[in-house]
Write an enzyme that holds these catalytic residues in place. Sequence first.
Site, PDB file in Angstrom:
ATOM      1  N   ARG A 165       2.643  -7.695 -10.578  1.00  0.00           N
ATOM      2  CA  ARG A 165       3.483  -8.530 -11.471  1.00  0.00           C
ATOM      3  C   ARG A 165       2.656  -9.435 -12.390  1.00  0.00           C
ATOM      4  NH1 ARG A 165       5.794 -11.049  -5.899  1.00  0.00           N
ATOM      5  NH2 ARG A 165       3.723 -10.121  -5.236  1.00  0.00           N
ATOM      6  N   ASP A 219       3.520   2.027  -1.852  1.00  0.00           N
ATOM      7  CA  ASP A 219       3.102   1.049  -1.031  1.00  0.00           C
ATOM      8  C   ASP A 219       2.752   1.537   0.118  1.00  0.00           C
ATOM      9  OD1 ASP A 219       3.230  -1.888  -0.861  1.00  0.00           O
ATOM     10  OD2 ASP A 219       3.735  -1.454   1.131  1.00  0.00           O
ATOM     11  N   ARG A 221      -4.419  -3.282  -6.663  1.00  0.00           N
ATOM     12  CA  ARG A 221      -3.350  -4.111  -7.594  1.00  0.00           C
ATOM     13  C   ARG A 221      -3.416  -4.061  -9.060  1.00  0.00           C
ATOM     14  NH1 ARG A 221       0.309  -7.020  -4.034  1.00  0.00           N
ATOM     15  NH2 ARG A 221       0.489  -5.213  -2.202  1.00  0.00           N
ATOM     16  N   ARG A 271      10.275  -3.428 -13.485  1.00  0.00           N
ATOM     17  CA  ARG A 271      10.845  -4.022 -12.016  1.00  0.00           C
ATOM     18  C   ARG A 271      12.270  -4.436 -12.192  1.00  0.00           C
ATOM     19  NH1 ARG A 271       9.334  -7.636  -7.114  1.00  0.00           N
ATOM     20  NH2 ARG A 271      11.259  -8.509  -7.380  1.00  0.00           N
TER      21      ARG A 271
HETATM   22  O1  CP3 Z   1      -3.203  -1.016  -6.448  1.00  0.00           O
HETATM   23  C1  CP3 Z   1      -2.326  -0.712  -7.055  1.00  0.00           C
HETATM   24  O2  CP3 Z   1      -1.876  -1.011  -8.101  1.00  0.00           O
HETATM   25  C2  CP3 Z   1      -1.511   0.452  -6.377  1.00  0.00           C
HETATM   26  C3  CP3 Z   1      -0.459   0.233  -5.549  1.00  0.00           C
HETATM   27  C4  CP3 Z   1      -0.280  -0.794  -4.187  1.00  0.00           C
HETATM   28  C5  CP3 Z   1       0.719  -1.624  -3.953  1.00  0.00           C
HETATM   29  N1  CP3 Z   1       0.738  -2.047  -2.609  1.00  0.00           N
HETATM   30  C6  CP3 Z   1       1.654  -2.024  -4.874  1.00  0.00           C
HETATM   31  C7  CP3 Z   1       2.567  -3.185  -4.360  1.00  0.00           C
HETATM   32  C8  CP3 Z   1      -1.097  -0.611  -3.239  1.00  0.00           C
HETATM   33  C9  CP3 Z   1      -2.513   0.067  -2.952  1.00  0.00           C
HETATM   34  C10 CP3 Z   1      -0.727  -1.421  -2.097  1.00  0.00           C
HETATM   35  C11 CP3 Z   1      -1.232  -1.454  -0.850  1.00  0.00           C
HETATM   36  C12 CP3 Z   1      -0.757  -2.421   0.075  1.00  0.00           C
HETATM   37  N2  CP3 Z   1       0.647  -3.043   0.524  1.00  0.00           N
HETATM   38  C13 CP3 Z   1      -1.340  -3.009   1.473  1.00  0.00           C
HETATM   39  C14 CP3 Z   1      -3.039  -2.888   1.553  1.00  0.00           C
HETATM   40  C15 CP3 Z   1      -3.748  -3.360   0.365  1.00  0.00           C
HETATM   41  C16 CP3 Z   1      -3.688  -4.865   0.223  1.00  0.00           C
HETATM   42  O3  CP3 Z   1      -3.031  -5.553  -0.570  1.00  0.00           O
HETATM   43  O4  CP3 Z   1      -4.258  -5.609   1.418  1.00  0.00           O
HETATM   44  C17 CP3 Z   1      -0.450  -3.912   1.972  1.00  0.00           C
HETATM   45  C18 CP3 Z   1      -0.954  -4.827   3.127  1.00  0.00           C
HETATM   46  C19 CP3 Z   1       0.456  -3.519   1.288  1.00  0.00           C
HETATM   47  C20 CP3 Z   1       1.933  -4.338   1.991  1.00  0.00           C
HETATM   48  C21 CP3 Z   1       2.562  -5.187   0.929  1.00  0.00           C
HETATM   49  N3  CP3 Z   1       3.413  -4.789  -0.136  1.00  0.00           N
HETATM   50  C22 CP3 Z   1       2.748  -6.525   0.945  1.00  0.00           C
HETATM   51  C23 CP3 Z   1       2.278  -7.578   1.999  1.00  0.00           C
HETATM   52  C24 CP3 Z   1       3.604  -6.885  -0.211  1.00  0.00           C
HETATM   53  C25 CP3 Z   1       4.303  -8.248  -0.371  1.00  0.00           C
HETATM   54  C26 CP3 Z   1       3.370  -9.212  -1.122  1.00  0.00           C
HETATM   55  C27 CP3 Z   1       3.550  -9.288  -2.515  1.00  0.00           C
HETATM   56  O5  CP3 Z   1       2.421  -9.098  -3.375  1.00  0.00           O
HETATM   57  O6  CP3 Z   1       4.372  -9.472  -3.035  1.00  0.00           O
HETATM   58  C28 CP3 Z   1       3.666  -5.784  -1.119  1.00  0.00           C
HETATM   59  C29 CP3 Z   1       4.418  -5.644  -2.046  1.00  0.00           C
HETATM   60  C30 CP3 Z   1       3.702  -4.875  -3.322  1.00  0.00           C
HETATM   61  N4  CP3 Z   1       3.091  -3.598  -3.393  1.00  0.00           N
HETATM   62  C31 CP3 Z   1       3.948  -5.149  -4.837  1.00  0.00           C
HETATM   63  C32 CP3 Z   1       3.090  -4.292  -5.355  1.00  0.00           C
HETATM   64  C33 CP3 Z   1       2.963  -3.877  -7.165  1.00  0.00           C
HETATM   65  C34 CP3 Z   1       4.557  -6.088  -5.281  1.00  0.00           C
HETATM   66  C35 CP3 Z   1       5.950  -5.946  -5.299  1.00  0.00           C
HETATM   67  C36 CP3 Z   1       6.873  -6.710  -6.144  1.00  0.00           C
HETATM   68  O7  CP3 Z   1       7.343  -7.958  -5.874  1.00  0.00           O
HETATM   69  O8  CP3 Z   1       6.972  -6.205  -7.425  1.00  0.00           O
END
Ligand code: CP3
Length: 359
Positions: A36, A82, A32, A45
């Site tokens: 944000r 994602d 990540r 965003r």
């Molecule tokens: O690592 C990176 O910078 C690459 C991008 C990446 C994202 N999601 C961007 C993201 C990666 C590799 C993921 C993987 C992901 N997504 C996982 C597996 C890894 C982990 O974190 O356990 C999972 C379970 C998800 C599902 C997911 N996506 C959730 C549960 C959420 C909401 C939680 C949150 O942080 O708001 C997301 C959203 C998400 N994925 C964001 C980003 C940058 C935030 C979106 C935003 O609100 O701007």
Amino acid sequence: MTDPGAVSDRSNRLLRALMRLPVDMPPVWLMRQAGRYLPEYRALRAAAGSFLAMCQTPELACEVTLQPVRRFPLDAAILLSDILTVPDAMGLGLTFVEGEGPRFERPIRDRHDVARLHVPDPFAELRYVPDTVRRVRRELGGLCPLIGFSGSPWTLATYMVEGQGSDDFRRVKGLLFSDPAALTSLLAILSDAVTAYLNAQIEAGAQAVMIFDTWGGTLAAHHFLRYSRDPMAAVVEGLNRRRDGVPVPVVVFTKGGGAWLPALAETGCDALGIDWMTALASAREATGGRVALQGNLDPMALYAPPERLKAEVEAVLADFGGGAGHVFNLGHGVRPDVDPEQVGLCIDTVHAVSRRPLP
Ligand code: CP3
């Protein structure tokens, strides 16, 4: 004699370390790292309107992918996307509810829902992903490698069956207990979908790929191999491990998977992601140098006073104990309210410690 470590730099440290070749210092990237906590991410965003719109517009996804590698001396970029884009392309209808996380409009509840699923064509329904990969590679111009990724079949199944995140996984485990054959066919379809999706990223130019098994650690010990590990092994088996003659290393990360590291190494991956609950020294012992290890600073250490953060980073490096095959990372993702200065300090500390002359 030339020290082979002296030839490594930002362009190849990660790939060398994942292949357990000598490097001048452990490569650093952070799960990540685009997100944000960066003001430039929040600005982009807001302009894009939503996170999904950003992922689906190659120009924007590329820009966000590059933001952290411009700001920090990171050794890798990771595709901004994602894991849930795959079930979205399977027709489940993904939305992100502000403050609540992901939601599917049409979750999978039984064998009839499973029977209707298809394996999406990554160059059609998910075309924006290989398009973004090509664009990022062009823009990076060899500065550092690009990591592609996917969710594991089990982790994708949890979201698809629950319809959203969960504390107890009662629906997907309900399916496991009441109709294991239906869950097994869901995982088989997902293994095919994930394999095709990662191969498309590799074909488009991803130089390493990572499988995120975020919820593998929630399975009972006697279910883990069948429902999480085996489907990942099927994926690893189906991947194109070389592109233009260059190896494309594969990282498998099961959060909470510390008890199963030897079984995870048997998937045939090149490296294992390690969370902060498992000591790197014991992970190294358990896997006997057969795979590289990636991890494992507690993400909460990024909130520590700077001196304490430095000490925690040093402790991670000391725990691995030097030598080839370590990629520095967090044990899970950077949280949205972390101070970017602390991320910079974390990376600088890895470099400073590694440059220190041997006692
Ligand atoms: O690592 C990176 O910078 C690459 C991008 C990446 C994202 N999601 C961007 C993201 C990666 C590799 C993921 C993987 C992901 N997504 C996982 C597996 C890894 C982990 O974190 O356990 C999972 C379970 C998800 C599902 C997911 N996506 C959730 C549960 C959420 C909401 C939680 C949150 O942080 O708001 C997301 C959203 C998400 N994925 C964001 C980003 C940058 C935030 C979106 C935003 O609100 O701007």
